[in-house]
Design a protein around this motif. Structure first.
Motif, PDB file in Angstrom:
ATOM      1  N   GLY A   1      -4.359 -17.201  -7.324  1.00 60.50           N
ATOM      2  CA  GLY A   1      -3.079 -17.163  -8.013  1.00 60.50           C
ATOM      3  C   GLY A   1      -2.043 -16.319  -7.308  1.00 60.50           C
ATOM      4  N   LYS A   2      -2.432 -15.686  -6.205  1.00 58.70           N
ATOM      5  CA  LYS A   2      -1.454 -14.909  -5.426  1.00 58.70           C
ATOM      6  C   LYS A   2      -0.316 -15.829  -4.975  1.00 58.70           C
ATOM      7  CE  LYS A   2      -1.383 -11.203  -4.267  1.00 58.70           C
ATOM      8  NZ  LYS A   2      -0.598 -10.018  -4.728  1.00 58.70           N
ATOM      9  N   ILE A   3      -0.692 -17.032  -4.534  1.00 61.13           N
ATOM     10  CA  ILE A   3       0.293 -18.061  -4.191  1.00 61.13           C
ATOM     11  C   ILE A   3       0.234 -19.141  -5.254  1.00 61.13           C
ATOM     12  CG2 ILE A   3       1.031 -19.777  -2.491  1.00 61.13           C
ATOM     13  CD1 ILE A   3       1.446 -16.906  -1.586  1.00 61.13           C
ATOM     14  N   ALA A   4       1.350 -19.375  -5.927  1.00 62.57           N
ATOM     15  CA  ALA A   4       1.401 -20.393  -6.973  1.00 62.57           C
ATOM     16  C   ALA A   4       1.733 -21.762  -6.414  1.00 62.57           C
ATOM     17  CB  ALA A   4       2.428 -20.003  -8.032  1.00 62.57           C
ATOM     18  N   HIS A   5       2.437 -21.784  -5.287  1.00 57.00           N
ATOM     19  CA  HIS A   5       2.858 -23.072  -4.718  1.00 57.00           C
ATOM     20  C   HIS A   5       3.076 -22.894  -3.219  1.00 57.00           C
ATOM     21  CE1 HIS A   5       4.655 -27.107  -4.757  1.00 57.00           C
ATOM     22  NE2 HIS A   5       5.546 -26.623  -3.902  1.00 57.00           N
ATOM     23  N   ALA A   6       2.649 -23.886  -2.461  1.00 52.65           N
ATOM     24  CA  ALA A   6       2.860 -23.870  -1.011  1.00 52.65           C
ATOM     25  C   ALA A   6       3.400 -25.205  -0.560  1.00 52.65           C
ATOM     26  CB  ALA A   6       1.557 -23.545  -0.282  1.00 52.65           C
ATOM     27  N   ALA A   7       4.423 -25.159   0.286  1.00 53.95           N
ATOM     28  CA  ALA A   7       5.010 -26.367   0.872  1.00 53.95           C
ATOM     29  C   ALA A   7       4.828 -26.299   2.375  1.00 53.95           C
ATOM     30  CB  ALA A   7       6.489 -26.477   0.507  1.00 53.95           C
ATOM     31  N   ILE A   8       4.123 -27.288   2.930  1.00 55.29           N
ATOM     32  CA  ILE A   8       3.798 -27.293   4.355  1.00 55.29           C
ATOM     33  C   ILE A   8       4.386 -28.551   4.989  1.00 55.29           C
ATOM     34  CG2 ILE A   8       1.967 -27.151   6.073  1.00 55.29           C
ATOM     35  CD1 ILE A   8       2.012 -24.777   4.133  1.00 55.29           C
ATOM     36  N   ASP A   9       5.068 -28.358   6.125  1.00 59.56           N
ATOM     37  CA  ASP A   9       5.660 -29.485   6.869  1.00 59.56           C
ATOM     38  C   ASP A   9       5.136 -29.406   8.294  1.00 59.56           C
ATOM     39  OD1 ASP A   9       7.320 -31.690   7.384  1.00 59.56           O
ATOM     40  OD2 ASP A   9       8.957 -30.396   8.068  1.00 59.56           O
ATOM     41  N   ALA A  10       4.195 -30.280   8.656  1.00 53.87           N
ATOM     42  CA  ALA A  10       3.565 -30.196   9.980  1.00 53.87           C
ATOM     43  C   ALA A  10       3.247 -31.591  10.500  1.00 53.87           C
ATOM     44  CB  ALA A  10       2.293 -29.353   9.912  1.00 53.87           C
ATOM     45  N   ASP A  11       3.112 -31.688  11.820  1.00 48.46           N
ATOM     46  CA  ASP A  11       2.837 -32.980  12.449  1.00 48.46           C
ATOM     47  C   ASP A  11       1.475 -33.525  12.034  1.00 48.46           C
ATOM     48  OD1 ASP A  11       5.199 -33.273  14.015  1.00 48.46           O
ATOM     49  OD2 ASP A  11       4.453 -31.743  15.384  1.00 48.46           O
ATOM     50  N   LEU A  12       1.448 -34.852  11.818  1.00 43.36           N
ATOM     51  CA  LEU A  12       0.196 -35.565  11.558  1.00 43.36           C
ATOM     52  C   LEU A  12       0.254 -36.875  12.335  1.00 43.36           C
ATOM     53  CD1 LEU A  12      -2.474 -35.692   9.933  1.00 43.36           C
ATOM     54  CD2 LEU A  12      -1.218 -36.979   8.188  1.00 43.36           C
ATOM     55  N   PHE A  13      -0.737 -37.083  13.198  1.00 49.06           N
ATOM     56  CA  PHE A  13      -0.765 -38.282  14.035  1.00 49.06           C
ATOM     57  C   PHE A  13      -1.984 -39.131  13.673  1.00 49.06           C
ATOM     58  CE2 PHE A  13       1.152 -34.835  16.589  1.00 49.06           C
ATOM     59  CZ  PHE A  13       2.431 -35.338  16.696  1.00 49.06           C
ATOM     60  N   LYS A  14      -1.811 -40.440  13.773  1.00 55.24           N
ATOM     61  CA  LYS A  14      -2.892 -41.376  13.450  1.00 55.24           C
ATOM     62  C   LYS A  14      -3.050 -42.378  14.576  1.00 55.24           C
ATOM     63  CE  LYS A  14      -4.423 -44.543   9.803  1.00 55.24           C
ATOM     64  NZ  LYS A  14      -4.081 -45.116   8.475  1.00 55.24           N
ATOM     65  N   ASP A  15      -4.254 -42.430  15.121  1.00 51.63           N
ATOM     66  CA  ASP A  15      -4.534 -43.370  16.199  1.00 51.63           C
ATOM     67  C   ASP A  15      -4.469 -44.784  15.634  1.00 51.63           C
ATOM     68  OD1 ASP A  15      -6.285 -45.140  17.949  1.00 51.63           O
ATOM     69  OD2 ASP A  15      -6.174 -43.292  19.144  1.00 51.63           O
ATOM     70  N   ALA A  16      -3.624 -45.610  16.213  1.00 47.82           N
ATOM     71  CA  ALA A  16      -3.408 -46.959  15.687  1.00 47.82           C
ATOM     72  C   ALA A  16      -4.658 -47.816  15.770  1.00 47.82           C
ATOM     73  CB  ALA A  16      -2.247 -47.634  16.435  1.00 47.82           C
ATOM     74  N   ALA A  17      -5.482 -47.520  16.768  1.00 40.61           N
ATOM     75  CA  ALA A  17      -6.680 -48.354  16.956  1.00 40.61           C
ATOM     76  C   ALA A  17      -7.842 -47.895  16.089  1.00 40.61           C
ATOM     77  CB  ALA A  17      -7.087 -48.326  18.434  1.00 40.61           C
ATOM     78  N   THR A  18      -8.063 -46.593  16.004  1.00 41.12           N
ATOM     79  CA  THR A  18      -9.257 -46.080  15.311  1.00 41.12           C
ATOM     80  C   THR A  18      -8.948 -45.508  13.933  1.00 41.12           C
ATOM     81  OG1 THR A  18      -9.022 -43.855  16.223  1.00 41.12           O
ATOM     82  CG2 THR A  18     -10.217 -45.478  17.561  1.00 41.12           C
ATOM     83  N   GLY A  19      -7.693 -45.197  13.661  1.00 40.18           N
ATOM     84  CA  GLY A  19      -7.344 -44.585  12.394  1.00 40.18           C
ATOM     85  C   GLY A  19      -7.626 -43.102  12.347  1.00 40.18           C
ATOM     86  N   LYS A  20      -8.061 -42.508  13.460  1.00 37.93           N
ATOM     87  CA  LYS A  20      -8.391 -41.090  13.500  1.00 37.93           C
ATOM     88  C   LYS A  20      -7.119 -40.253  13.395  1.00 37.93           C
ATOM     89  CE  LYS A  20     -10.663 -37.598  16.340  1.00 37.93           C
ATOM     90  NZ  LYS A  20     -11.355 -37.303  17.628  1.00 37.93           N
ATOM     91  N   LEU A  21      -7.204 -39.195  12.567  1.00 39.77           N
ATOM     92  CA  LEU A  21      -6.062 -38.308  12.368  1.00 39.77           C
ATOM     93  C   LEU A  21      -6.149 -37.099  13.294  1.00 39.77           C
ATOM     94  CD1 LEU A  21      -5.866 -38.279   8.459  1.00 39.77           C
ATOM     95  CD2 LEU A  21      -4.489 -39.643  10.039  1.00 39.77           C
ATOM     96  N   SER A  22      -4.985 -36.610  13.701  1.00 38.79           N
ATOM     97  CA  SER A  22      -4.913 -35.402  14.526  1.00 38.79           C
ATOM     98  C   SER A  22      -3.603 -34.691  14.230  1.00 38.79           C
ATOM     99  CB  SER A  22      -5.008 -35.750  16.015  1.00 38.79           C
ATOM    100  OG  SER A  22      -3.912 -36.575  16.403  1.00 38.79           O
ATOM    101  N   GLY A  23      -3.498 -33.466  14.765  1.00 41.36           N
ATOM    102  CA  GLY A  23      -2.267 -32.708  14.583  1.00 41.36           C
ATOM    103  C   GLY A  23      -2.475 -31.472  13.738  1.00 41.36           C
ATOM    104  N   PRO A  24      -1.507 -30.571  13.688  1.00 40.15           N
ATOM    105  CA  PRO A  24      -1.644 -29.287  12.983  1.00 40.15           C
ATOM    106  C   PRO A  24      -1.707 -29.403  11.457  1.00 40.15           C
ATOM    107  CG  PRO A  24       0.570 -29.551  13.886  1.00 40.15           C
ATOM    108  CD  PRO A  24      -0.233 -30.662  14.446  1.00 40.15           C
ATOM    109  N   MET A  25      -1.470 -30.588  10.904  1.00 39.50           N
ATOM    110  CA  MET A  25      -1.609 -30.762   9.465  1.00 39.50           C
ATOM    111  C   MET A  25      -3.067 -30.826   9.024  1.00 39.50           C
ATOM    112  SD  MET A  25      -0.336 -31.004   6.467  1.00 39.50           S
ATOM    113  CE  MET A  25       1.418 -31.324   6.558  1.00 39.50           C
ATOM    114  N   LEU A  26      -3.995 -31.141   9.928  1.00 43.43           N
ATOM    115  CA  LEU A  26      -5.387 -31.381   9.556  1.00 43.43           C
ATOM    116  C   LEU A  26      -6.011 -30.266   8.718  1.00 43.43           C
ATOM    117  CD1 LEU A  26      -7.096 -33.109  12.638  1.00 43.43           C
ATOM    118  CD2 LEU A  26      -6.405 -34.096  10.456  1.00 43.43           C
ATOM    119  N   PRO A  27      -5.843 -28.969   9.072  1.00 43.38           N
ATOM    120  CA  PRO A  27      -6.505 -27.923   8.275  1.00 43.38           C
ATOM    121  C   PRO A  27      -6.041 -27.865   6.824  1.00 43.38           C
ATOM    122  CG  PRO A  27      -5.773 -27.055  10.387  1.00 43.38           C
ATOM    123  CD  PRO A  27      -5.150 -28.395  10.241  1.00 43.38           C
ATOM    124  N   TYR A  28      -4.887 -28.427   6.521  1.00 41.50           N
ATOM    125  CA  TYR A  28      -4.360 -28.348   5.159  1.00 41.50           C
ATOM    126  C   TYR A  28      -4.868 -29.486   4.258  1.00 41.50           C
ATOM    127  CZ  TYR A  28      -1.039 -25.058   7.239  1.00 41.50           C
ATOM    128  OH  TYR A  28      -0.468 -23.999   7.899  1.00 41.50           O
TER     129      TYR A  28
END
Length: 991
Positions: A819-846
């Protein structure tokens, strides 16, 4: 005069010697009489000094009512309105006399007179009071040749006038005798004590000073004079014109002190170190005062009222009352008071300015001992420079006799033998040294250097240039003066020789005017640029992002816009810059085949990651601030270090868009009014305002603390928006930003934890930082960790519209759970391989956090800034400009990292009001004459009203000012703020 061939040779020689251009300028162009003494460097410095003087007046001279209450300070406006008697005029005069007496070290036994006029008036006062034609035994020695004698003719009227006055006093007095006056064989020479004694001299008058001839007395001469005085101090008196001597005595301090104690000195004070002209001061020894008293019992001539220093003791009996120095306009240091009244002139403000100037000079230069030392040091600087520059010589050949305040220089040019031509060159050189400039016979104009105004030698003296170069000047200014004198003479010589040659039919064509920066691109080459991202985000009629604005812009600048990749390079039109638009390139596999061989000369990109192996030999521009995606080795990777091509960006383009999106994220949850729920209840008719509204308490943003990490363009824009909502803003940044953060009204935090402590909102804008080549980790990764989040208030909001890596996702998970943080807004790159559908980028940990914290987490695909169409178009246009400049002129704007060899930096460029205020911004403001004048007038109104309110303590008078000027004040403040915003003058300065 030279023949044509010789004149042409001398002209070419002068051109050769000045081919490098004008030397550096002195900090202050005034080397004439008086104006140099306030030591201000330019118009801004002078205005600031005037403001400082006004403030000093108000603090120093206070108004007290009859109960002793302080009701405010006197202002310069009040003092200037005929305030020359009573309080504070009496105190102002006493303060000035005390300051002069103290600074120059006059002994307390000596009194100092003050009177109207300058140096001549002081001389007249001294001579008329000390010399007495009725005393047949009195003999006078004047250290200047007899007027109208052959040795005196070179001095002109000014130097001869001193001795002429003494002769006329004796000549026209009833009992006068000219034979009582002895004159020197040459200028400024003091006889030995034995010689003065043998002549029976009782008054020595030293007027052969350096003001005109740049000569000084030697230490040996001064010792002889003092020895002569000591032989009979009651009956032997020395009077010096100290106009230049005061503060420029090149002798040991003990000798200087002896002169100040045993001799009488007169001077217009402003020429010594500072102040305003229009009056003189004169110091008299006790023995001299006794002689004056004695002479008044049997005067040989009438002395004008304004010059009397021994007026009647009883003013009711101007003829018969005793005349005494005790009633005169003297400052008595022993009693620290003025004897006699203030002189009858509107001079109180001038006196105050003298005191202020002296105090400022003392703070800058030091004691009079230091002033004398600096004067002697400057004399040596001149001696040394002249030894290595044969064009100029010193008219005083004996180095020990050279003045320490004034220098007199003569041009030694053997090629110019005609005195008239020489005089023309000197005159033209002074035009160039000033602001007038000089014009060649072919019409070519050289603007004035404004390096040295009024450096005229007195008529008849052997010098060509005379300058005041005492201890108030810095040595580097003295050298700059000499270099400019030499340069100006040579340039003037070119002009005069061209005039002489023109008389003989020899003319020279004016050089062609430069039309702009020299182009450095190859007209036989076609240049190629890859645009690897969208340059328009708004959809066009075809349903696709519209790039038409950039296409038109490229073509307007003379470039060619192509859709698709580069094909046959040989088919491209030469001398043009070709842009190839491929916004759908995204993966390394797509990019490298087109860029690994340097197929494109340069690059424009926004979010697309550019591989290290991509080659762009002439540089790249990232649309936006960060360059972490620009990994090409051509410029040394995202840091722009060690490459052969320049890396650039367009900072500030999307700063406002990003900041507005960050505030939108905050406003979605703060204030925490459940807008959606209330809407549903109202729409369903299920709400009673009077009964139920109390069930939805909330709190406004005003008064809450927001912590901002980073003081870049985006961080600063967020801070401005938060401040507009009334939030308390704390900013963490590097220490050198502290001054600018605080000047904008924000709180500085020395660490992220310090910023976050007690914060209700944390917004991150520090960027990735440097990439560690060994670990492949950015320096700012996980800056927002457990400690930072733990320092915030419970129920706080985190906004990371920066880079995903800067927040420790594991720490955020725990903070959301507690409850220390009530709300978080994150804006980060997310990439998706068109062939495999695999996701990458700094958004992954979230992504895993979403399941455990539903409704507490808002995730965006780095869309906050990159969805604003106007920002993208503006950034793309600027990137196109930067590419054109790099290719055509090797000019780099918004350099990131190192500047490669062969390129020049053009500084930075950001939208008005975004980021740092640069010199270019101020230059552009200075060119907007109407807005600049309006801003000046508005600011002066604000300053005038604030100054009045600050100066006035009396509530009634302050109330009258407020009643009279509140409307004007508020109107002016509002307009000033609007103009500053419009002109982009808010923010930190570019260092």
């Amino acid at each position: 005069m030279m023949n044509i061939a010789q004149m042409q040779e001398q002209r070419l020689r002068a051109l050769q010697l000045t081919r490098s251009g004008a030397p550096r300028l002195p900090s202050n162009p005034f080397f004439g009489v008086g104006p140099i003494t306030d030591a201000t460097t330019d118009e801004v410095d002078s205005r600031l000094r005037r403001i400082a003087f006004d403030t000093w007046i108000e603090k120093t001279y206070r108004k007290l009512d009859d109960r002793g209450n302080d009701i405010g300070g006197f202002t310069t406006a009040e003092i200037s309105r005929s305030m020359h008697r009573g309080y504070p005029a009496d105190k102002i005069l006493t303060d000035m006399m005390r300051a002069i007496h103290r600074y120059f070290g006059f002994p307390k036994t000596n009194r100092m007179a003050v009177g109207l006029g300058g140096g001549h008036s002081g001389f007249t006062v001294c001579v008329q009071h000390l010399m007495n034609a009725n005393d047949a035994s009195q003999r006078v020695y004047v250290d200047t040749p007899r007027p109208e004698s052959d040795p005196s003719k070179a001095a002109g009227f000014f130097r001869q006038s001193w001795a002429t006055q003494i002769i006329e006093m004796q000549r026209f007095a009833e009992k006068g005798c000219e034979s009582r006056i002895h004159f020197a064989a040459s200028e400024g020479v003091i006889p030995t004590a034995e010689e003065l004694s043998a002549l029976g001299v009782s008054i020595f008058v030293g007027v052969g000073h350096e003001t005109t001839g740049a000569n000084a007395y030697t230490g040996r001469e001064i010792r002889e004079l003092l020895s002569w005085i000591d032989g009979d101090p009651a009956n032997r008196h020395a009077v010096f014109d100290a106009t230049s001597m005061l503060g420029a005595m090149p002798w040991e301090p003990e000798l200087v002190s002896a002169v100040m104690a045993k001799c009488c000195l007169f001077m217009p004070f402003q020429k010594a170190i500072g102040g305003v002209s229009g009056y003189f001061v004169a110091s008299f020894t006790p023995h001299a005062l006794a002689l004056i008293e004695k002479n008044q019992q049997d005067p040989a001539w009438a002395i004008p009222r304004q010059l009397k220093i021994a007026p009647p003791v009883d003013p009711r009996q101007p003829f018969s009352a005793k005349r005494s120095v005790d009633a005169g306009p003297f400052y008595d240091a022993a009693e620290d008071r003025m004897l006699g009244g203030v002189i009858n002139t509107y001079s109180a403000l001038a006196f105050a300015e003298t005191t202020f100037g002296l105090l400022q000079s003392e703070a800058r230069v030091g004691s009079v001992v230091e002033l004398n030392r600096r004067s002697a040091a400057n004399r040596k600087v001149i001696d040394d420079w002249v030894k290595s520059h044969p064009l100029l010589s010193l008219t005083v050949t004996d180095s020990e006799r050279r003045g320490a305040a004034v220098t007199l220089l003569k041009v030694e040019d053997d090629s110019i033998t005609d005195p008239a031509v020489h005089a023309r060159i000197i005159a033209r050189s002074k035009q160039l040294l000033g602001y007038e400039g000089i014009t060649h016979p072919n019409g070519e104009y050289e603007s004035g250097l404004d390096a040295a105004r009024y450096v005229n030698a007195f008529p008849g003296t052997p010098g060509d240039y005379r300058a005041w170069v005492g201890g108030i000047r810095e040595p580097e200014d003295v050298v700059a003066l000499l270099e400019n004198l030499q340069y100006a003479y040579l340039r003037a010589k070119v002009v005069v020789l061209e005039e002489e040659l023109a008389k003989n039919g020899v003319t020279f064509e004016a050089p062609a005017k430069a039309t702009g920066t020299v182009r450095k691109d190859d007209p036989e080459r076609a240049y190629t640029v890859l645009i690897a991202d969208l340059v328009g985000l708004r959809f066009g009629a075809d349903g696709q992002p519209d790039h038409s604005e950039i296409k038109a812009y490229v073509e307007e600048k003379g470039g060619v816009f192509h859709l698709g990749p580069l094909g046959d390079r040989s088919a491209l039109e030469k001398g043009r810059i070709h842009f190839f638009y491929q916004p759908n390139l995204s993966t390394e596999a797509e990019i490298l085949p087109q860029t690994d061989q340097g197929q494109y000369d340069a690059l424009i990109a926004a979010a697309t990651f550019i591989p290290k192996a991509s080659v762009f030999p002439l540089g790249g521009v990232r649309i936006g601030a960060g360059t972490g995606n620009m990994s090409s080795a051509s410029w040394g990777g995202g840091n722009g270090e060690g490459g052969d091509a320049p890396l650039m960006n367009t900072p500030g383009i999307n700063s406002r868009a990003t900041a507005q999106m960050a505030m939108k994220a905050v406003l979605k949850v703060l204030p925490d009014l459940p807008v959606d729920r209330l809407h549903r209840m109202v729409a369903e008719g299920d709400f009673d305002t009077g009964r139920q509204l109390k069930d939805f308490p909330t709190a406004k943003l005003e008064g809450r603390k927001i912590a901002i990490l980073g003081y870049g363009n985006i961080g600063r824009e967020v801070a401005k928006l938060a401040k507009a909502f009334g939030m308390k803003v704390a900013i963490y940044a590097r220490e050198h930003h502290r001054h600018w953060i605080e000047t904008e009204g924000f709180d500085y935090a020395a660490s992220p934890v310090a910023a976050a402590t007690g914060a209700d909102v944390l917004s991150v804008h520090i960027g990735l930082g440097r990439l560690d080549a060994a670990t492949s980790v950015y320096s700012n990764a996980r800056t927002v960790d457990r400690e930072v989040l733990g320092a915030m208030n419970d129920g706080a909001v985190l906004v990371n519209y920066d880079r995903g890596e800067v927040v420790d996702a594991t720490a955020l998970d725990d903070a959301l759970s507690s409850g220390k943080i009530a709300h978080a807004a994150i804006d980060a790159d997310l990439f998706k391989d068109a062939a495999t559908g695999k996701l990458s980028g700094p958004m992954l940990p979230y992504l895993p956090l979403q399941e455990g914290h539903k409704g507490k987490l808002e995730l965006l695909p780095h869309a906050a800034a990159d969805t604003d169409h106007p920002s993208r178009v503006t950034g793309a246009k600027q990137a196109v400009d930067q590419i054109f400049d790099v290719i055509r002129f090797k000019s780099v704007t918004n350099l990131k990292g190192d500047l490669p060899e062969g390129y020049v930096s053009a500084g930075s460029r950001t939208p008005a009001g975004i980021g740092r205020v640069t010199k270019q911004v101020v230059t552009e403001v200075a060119g907007k004459a109407e807005l600049l004048e309006e801003l000046r007038q508005t600011s002066e109104k604000v300053a005038a009203i604030l100054g009045a309110l600050s100066a006035v303590s009396d509530p009634d008078r302050r109330g009258r000012i407020i009643d009279r000027h509140t409307g004007l004040f508020v109107e002016s403040v509002n307009r000033q703020r609007a103009l500053l915003d419009e002109l982009g003058l808010y923010g930190p300065v570019e260092e």
